[in-house]
Design an enzyme around this catalytic site. Structure first.
Site, PDB file in Angstrom:
ATOM      1  N   GLY A  89       0.955  -1.115  -0.039  1.00 51.24           N
ATOM      2  CA  GLY A  89       0.000  -0.114  -0.188  1.00 51.24           C
ATOM      3  C   GLY A  89       0.910   1.426   0.060  1.00 51.24           C
ATOM      4  O   GLY A  89       1.926   1.241  -0.263  1.00 51.24           O
ATOM      5  N   GLU A  90       0.233   2.568   0.237  1.00 54.51           N
ATOM      6  CA  GLU A  90       0.708   3.862   0.190  1.00 54.51           C
ATOM      7  C   GLU A  90       0.877   4.366   1.383  1.00 54.51           C
ATOM      8  O   GLU A  90       1.039   3.733   2.467  1.00 54.51           O
ATOM      9  CB  GLU A  90       0.083   4.575  -1.010  1.00 54.51           C
ATOM     10  CG  GLU A  90       0.261   3.680  -2.327  1.00 54.51           C
ATOM     11  CD  GLU A  90      -0.334   4.392  -3.666  1.00 54.51           C
ATOM     12  OE1 GLU A  90       0.082   5.593  -3.572  1.00 54.51           O
ATOM     13  OE2 GLU A  90      -1.026   3.806  -4.123  1.00 54.51           O
ATOM     14  N   TYR A  93      -2.740   7.205   7.491  1.00 54.80           N
ATOM     15  CA  TYR A  93      -2.745   7.942   8.923  1.00 54.80           C
ATOM     16  C   TYR A  93      -3.172   7.048   9.975  1.00 54.80           C
ATOM     17  O   TYR A  93      -4.091   6.029   9.889  1.00 54.80           O
ATOM     18  CB  TYR A  93      -3.668   9.170   9.033  1.00 54.80           C
ATOM     19  CG  TYR A  93      -3.680   9.748  10.051  1.00 54.80           C
ATOM     20  CD1 TYR A  93      -2.733  10.390  10.985  1.00 54.80           C
ATOM     21  CD2 TYR A  93      -4.878   9.411  11.164  1.00 54.80           C
ATOM     22  CE1 TYR A  93      -3.190  11.049  12.308  1.00 54.80           C
ATOM     23  CE2 TYR A  93      -5.206   9.815  12.155  1.00 54.80           C
ATOM     24  CZ  TYR A  93      -4.150  10.451  13.080  1.00 54.80           C
ATOM     25  OH  TYR A  93      -4.544  11.008  14.106  1.00 54.80           O
ATOM     26  N   HIS A  94      -2.385   6.922  11.132  1.00 59.58           N
ATOM     27  CA  HIS A  94      -2.889   6.329  12.348  1.00 59.58           C
ATOM     28  C   HIS A  94      -2.832   7.118  13.315  1.00 59.58           C
ATOM     29  O   HIS A  94      -2.028   7.960  13.614  1.00 59.58           O
ATOM     30  CB  HIS A  94      -2.005   5.063  12.591  1.00 59.58           C
ATOM     31  CG  HIS A  94      -1.957   3.922  11.723  1.00 59.58           C
ATOM     32  ND1 HIS A  94      -3.177   3.376  11.120  1.00 59.58           N
ATOM     33  CD2 HIS A  94      -1.003   3.428  11.221  1.00 59.58           C
ATOM     34  CE1 HIS A  94      -2.814   2.552  10.230  1.00 59.58           C
ATOM     35  NE2 HIS A  94      -1.516   2.355  10.526  1.00 59.58           N
ATOM     36  N   ALA A 167      -8.940   0.932   6.175  1.00 56.28           N
ATOM     37  CA  ALA A 167      -7.790   1.021   5.031  1.00 56.28           C
ATOM     38  C   ALA A 167      -7.280  -0.629   5.725  1.00 56.28           C
ATOM     39  O   ALA A 167      -7.373  -0.982   6.644  1.00 56.28           O
ATOM     40  CB  ALA A 167      -6.764   2.031   5.297  1.00 56.28           C
ATOM     41  N   GLY A 169      -3.481  -3.042   4.738  1.00 53.00           N
ATOM     42  CA  GLY A 169      -2.238  -3.191   4.437  1.00 53.00           C
ATOM     43  C   GLY A 169      -1.586  -4.440   5.038  1.00 53.00           C
ATOM     44  O   GLY A 169      -1.747  -4.675   6.237  1.00 53.00           O
ATOM     45  N   GLY A 180      -2.322  -5.239   8.862  1.00 56.05           N
ATOM     46  CA  GLY A 180      -3.613  -5.655   9.013  1.00 56.05           C
ATOM     47  C   GLY A 180      -4.695  -4.639   8.596  1.00 56.05           C
ATOM     48  O   GLY A 180      -4.565  -4.012   7.302  1.00 56.05           O
ATOM     49  N   CYS A 198      -3.751   6.219   0.941  1.00 55.56           N
ATOM     50  CA  CYS A 198      -3.650   5.242   0.099  1.00 55.56           C
ATOM     51  C   CYS A 198      -3.362   5.606  -1.353  1.00 55.56           C
ATOM     52  O   CYS A 198      -3.786   4.759  -2.226  1.00 55.56           O
ATOM     53  CB  CYS A 198      -4.972   4.499   0.446  1.00 55.56           C
ATOM     54  SG  CYS A 198      -5.271   3.719   2.196  1.00 55.56           S
TER      55      CYS A 198
END
Length: 246
Positions: A89-90, A93-94, A167, A169, A180, A198
């Site tokens: 993925g790209e 944010y978390h 999202a 990944g 996950g 993403c």
């Protein structure tokens, strides 16, 4: 060619397999600490020394760059710490208010099919949302789970506006998965403005609270666990809970 929508999602464990450990961290976990812990767990699972694991947590605010990340998609590089990561993925944010689920399963013992596995993770989120009367949907040309927003202006092509609510990944090592999914419960949605989430522009990002559902994280966790078990099989709570430095 089959799509993610029509894939067979059977991911239940082989007969005799032990229940998946279910871990919840109550305090924010630093990204590097989380990756180091995943590395340890994946190695133990691959060697048959530990049972599979799902780890639910929140991170302090940060951005991560997957293996396909484009530098131009990082709009505000000084806003939060940025971590390169081995997941697919790209940029994403978390942060607080977002439920991250790191899923460490032995796909060799279940089903060694990456596309089916990703679709099964999507299905977990879709079933979780459905239990709260929210319709989450897949899109073949866009990764993630999406929610239609008919109350917003239509898109340039005349279609109904859609926002991403989750999202995904993943990474595999010796057919053991890690990284996950991330489900937006009540994050500060403005923080997604520092990246092109993403790598997908022209669409928004939403959360359960943004959709008018003032749910608690603990309630989401219960529903997420029920949905996971319906797709992947039984879980068992891990005790005592472990703590990690933020």
């Amino acid at each position: 060619m089959s799509t993610r929508t029509d894939l067979d999602l059977s991911m239940l464990p082989q007969s005799g397999s032990r229940a998946v450990r279910w871990r919840i961290s109550d305090c924010p976990v630093g990204y590097q600490e989380a990756v180091a812990e995943m590395e340890r767990e994946v190695a133990a699972i691959a060697q048959g020394e530990a049972d599979e694991l799902v780890w639910l947590l929140e991170h302090p605010s940060l951005y991560t760059a997957g293996t396909s990340a484009q530098a131009t998609d990082l709009i505000e590089p000084d806003r939060f710490p940025v971590f390169a990561t081995g997941r697919g993925g790209e940029y994403t944010y978390h942060g607080p208010g977002q439920r991250v689920a790191y899923v460490m399963l032995d796909l060799k013992r279940r089903r060694p099919d990456v596309r089916a596995y990703v679709a099964a993770l999507e299905e977990v989120v879709i079933r979780t949302l459905d239990s709260m009367n929210v319709r989450g949907e897949r899109r073949e040309d866009r990764v993630g789970v999406w929610v239609k927003r008919p109350e917003k202006p239509v898109l340039a092509d005349g279609s109904v506006a859609e926002d991403k609510i989750a999202a995904f990944g993943i990474r595999l090592r010796r057919w053991v998965s890690f990284h996950g999914l991330a489900l937006n419960v009540e994050p500060d949605l403005s923080h997604f403005g520092g990246i092109v989430p993403c790598g997908i522009s022209g669409y928004g990002v939403t959360s359960l609270v943004d959709l008018g559902l003032p749910v608690m994280m603990a309630d989401v966790d219960i529903r997420l666990r029920e949905a996971f078990e319906s797709v992947f099989g039984d879980t068992v709570s891990e005790t005592p809970p472990l703590t990690y430095a933020p």
